[in-house]
Scaffold this motif. Structure first.
Motif, short mmCIF file in Angstrom:
data_model
loop_
_atom_site.label_atom_id
_atom_site.label_comp_id
_atom_site.label_asym_id
_atom_site.label_seq_id
_atom_site.Cartn_x
_atom_site.Cartn_y
_atom_site.Cartn_z
N TRP A 283 1.46 49.67 60.54
CA TRP A 283 0.30 49.91 61.39
C TRP A 283 -1.01 50.00 60.59
CZ3 TRP A 283 1.34 48.91 66.16
CH2 TRP A 283 2.60 49.19 66.69
N GLU A 284 -0.96 49.58 59.36
CA GLU A 284 -2.16 49.67 58.53
C GLU A 284 -3.28 48.77 59.05
OE1 GLU A 284 -3.28 49.51 53.74
OE2 GLU A 284 -1.43 48.58 54.49
N HIS A 285 -2.91 47.68 59.71
CA HIS A 285 -3.94 46.75 60.18
C HIS A 285 -4.76 47.30 61.34
CE1 HIS A 285 -0.57 46.07 62.92
NE2 HIS A 285 -1.44 45.58 63.78
N LEU A 286 -4.38 48.46 61.88
CA LEU A 286 -5.16 49.06 62.97
C LEU A 286 -6.34 49.87 62.45
CD1 LEU A 286 -2.29 50.33 65.31
CD2 LEU A 286 -3.50 48.13 65.36
N ARG A 287 -6.47 50.01 61.16
CA ARG A 287 -7.53 50.83 60.58
C ARG A 287 -8.57 49.93 59.90
NH1 ARG A 287 -4.88 53.62 63.30
NH2 ARG A 287 -3.92 55.64 62.81
N VAL A 288 -9.81 50.32 60.05
CA VAL A 288 -10.91 49.63 59.38
C VAL A 288 -11.18 50.30 58.04
CG1 VAL A 288 -13.38 49.12 59.48
CG2 VAL A 288 -11.98 48.89 61.54
N ARG A 289 -11.27 49.50 57.02
CA ARG A 289 -11.55 50.04 55.69
C ARG A 289 -13.05 50.34 55.55
NH1 ARG A 289 -8.07 46.02 51.69
NH2 ARG A 289 -6.01 46.41 52.62
N GLN A 290 -13.32 51.50 55.01
CA GLN A 290 -14.70 51.90 54.75
C GLN A 290 -14.82 52.30 53.29
OE1 GLN A 290 -14.78 54.99 57.81
NE2 GLN A 290 -16.15 53.71 59.05
N PRO A 291 -15.32 51.39 52.47
CA PRO A 291 -15.31 51.62 51.01
C PRO A 291 -15.98 52.93 50.60
CG PRO A 291 -15.83 49.33 51.49
CD PRO A 291 -15.82 50.05 52.80
N HIS A 292 -17.11 53.29 51.21
CA HIS A 292 -17.81 54.51 50.79
C HIS A 292 -17.00 55.76 51.12
CE1 HIS A 292 -18.88 54.09 55.03
NE2 HIS A 292 -19.23 55.37 55.04
N ARG A 293 -16.32 55.76 52.28
CA ARG A 293 -15.47 56.91 52.62
C ARG A 293 -14.24 56.95 51.72
NH1 ARG A 293 -16.81 59.55 57.21
NH2 ARG A 293 -18.30 58.55 58.62
N GLN A 294 -13.74 55.77 51.36
CA GLN A 294 -12.58 55.72 50.48
C GLN A 294 -12.93 56.30 49.11
OE1 GLN A 294 -9.74 54.83 51.72
NE2 GLN A 294 -8.50 55.03 49.85
N ARG A 295 -14.13 56.03 48.63
CA ARG A 295 -14.55 56.58 47.33
C ARG A 295 -14.67 58.11 47.40
NH1 ARG A 295 -17.78 51.80 47.35
NH2 ARG A 295 -19.54 52.97 48.25
N GLN A 296 -15.19 58.59 48.50
CA GLN A 296 -15.30 60.05 48.67
C GLN A 296 -13.92 60.70 48.70
OE1 GLN A 296 -17.58 60.54 52.26
NE2 GLN A 296 -19.49 59.83 51.33
#
Length: 367
Positions: free
Chosen positions: A12-25
């Motif tokens: 189900w990973e494809h249901l999520r949108v990647r947000q690089p800045h939040r991922q870095r935090q």
């Protein structure tokens, strides 16, 4: 419980949108404090030793970047569909976008055979809302959706600008999405591209998608380059002319009501404006004369020098001529002395009182 990464099913990973800045935090937080919130999993129906991840995909990615081998997880004792719906209802992260909702609805419909009525009831929404979200996923090309999932294009840009393009042309939608990704367009630049594409002809649309660099450069030009001085003068003069015309129309109405002092003040202002315009016109005329002057005019040959010398002598002689054609006293004295020598054969005595009067500059009395 702690699970190793190979035990996790990430379907189900494809249901999520990647947000690089939040991922870095998140990565920084996990590196400093460790994992504080467990991920949510359910037991996979096709395997007892594998766990289907319901929530926590970003934490898993961050822990992998940090080189960890395990992740702390909570197992929900329920089915896959119920866990997905419950996770969405309890999610504490920012509100999901319409495209993410469409992805989930589409998977629920396809994988679990939910009807529109059932989906509307489960999501506590109307059937129309469910239909619009499903149509959104079906409308956007898969390549564009992949850009959104990977974080190359924000869901907001995709919803606001790419979806309307997809309704007209799926091919143009993909091309525009590639432009957004290649040039890393922010919301403002995406809006400019989309607006120009929407309002342009077929030829203009093709030009924008073929040469987006040129279009973006022209959009940046007004922000970095000030108008030329000539353009500013032209605009100011146009404004001044418009103001004068408006003042003229108002003067016609106000003139009967103006007293003498007001009329005199208006005349002074008009005269001042006329003098200023005359000075400006004279400056323009001098500039035009200097531009049309021959290149060799500045160089002086001997003939020009002689002519200049003669003109200087002429001016020196003319200096002795009084205004209105009257001669100066000294010149008049010399001429009369010459006349006397030629006509009478004698010179005027130096002791003659008339000579003293002429040398003093007094006018000669008439006979």
């Amino acid at each position: 419980m702690h699970l190793e990464f190979h035990q996790l099913d990430l379907r189900w990973e494809h249901l999520r949108v990647r947000q690089p800045h939040r991922q870095r935090q998140l990565l920084a937080s996990l590196a400093e404090s460790g994992q504080q919130t467990p991920i949510v999993v359910v037991i996979a129906q096709d395997s007892d030793d594998r766990y289907l991840v319901i929530d926590g995909y970003k934490r898993i990615a961050a822990l992998r970047q940090l080189g960890r081998d395990t992740v702390e997880a909570t197992v929900w004792p329920m089915g896959e569909a119920e866990a997905l719906l419950l996770s969405r209802a309890q999610r504490m992260s920012p509100q999901e976008s319409a495209i993410e909702q469409g992805w989930l609805l589409s998977e629920m419909e396809r994988r679990f055979s939910y009807s529109l009525d059932e989906l509307a009831r489960r999501f506590d929404r109307s059937i129309s809302w469910v239909s619009r979200r499903l149509a959104l996923v079906e409308l956007l090309p898969e390549a564009v959706q992949r850009h959104v999932r990977e974080g190359n294009i924000t869901a907001q840009i995709a919803m606001k600008y790419l979806v309307p393009v997809a309704r007209v042309s799926a091919e143009d939608c993909e091309r525009m999405a590639n432009v957004f990704v290649k040039h890393r367009c922010d919301t403002r630049q995406a809006a400019q591209l989309y607006t120009a594409w929407r309002e342009g002809s077929r030829l203009v649309r093709e030009r924008i998608l073929t040469e987006p660099e040129l279009f973006l450069k022209t959009q940046r030009q007004p922000q970095t380059t000030k108008p030329a001085a000539a353009e500013q003068v032209e605009r100011d003069l146009e404004m001044a002319l418009a103001i004068l015309r408006r003042a003229g129309r108002r003067l016609t109405e106000a003139l009967p009501e103006m007293n003498a002092a007001q009329q005199e003040q208006a005349q002074r202002e008009i005269e001042s404006a006329r003098r200023e315009l005359s000075r400006m016109a004279e400056r323009i005329g001098k500039e035009q004369e200097s531009r049309h002057a021959e290149p060799g005019a500045a160089r002086r040959d001997s003939g020009v020098a002689r002519a200049t010398s003669e003109q200087a002598r002429d001016r020196a002689c003319a200096a002795g001529v009084a205004p209105h054609g009257a001669q100066s006293p000294a010149v008049e004295l010399r001429q009369r002395a010459g006349d006397a020598a030629a006509g009478e054969g004698r010179t005027l005595p130096a002791t003659d009182p008339r000579a003293f009067e002429l040398l003093q500059g007094e006018p000669r009395a008439s006979p």
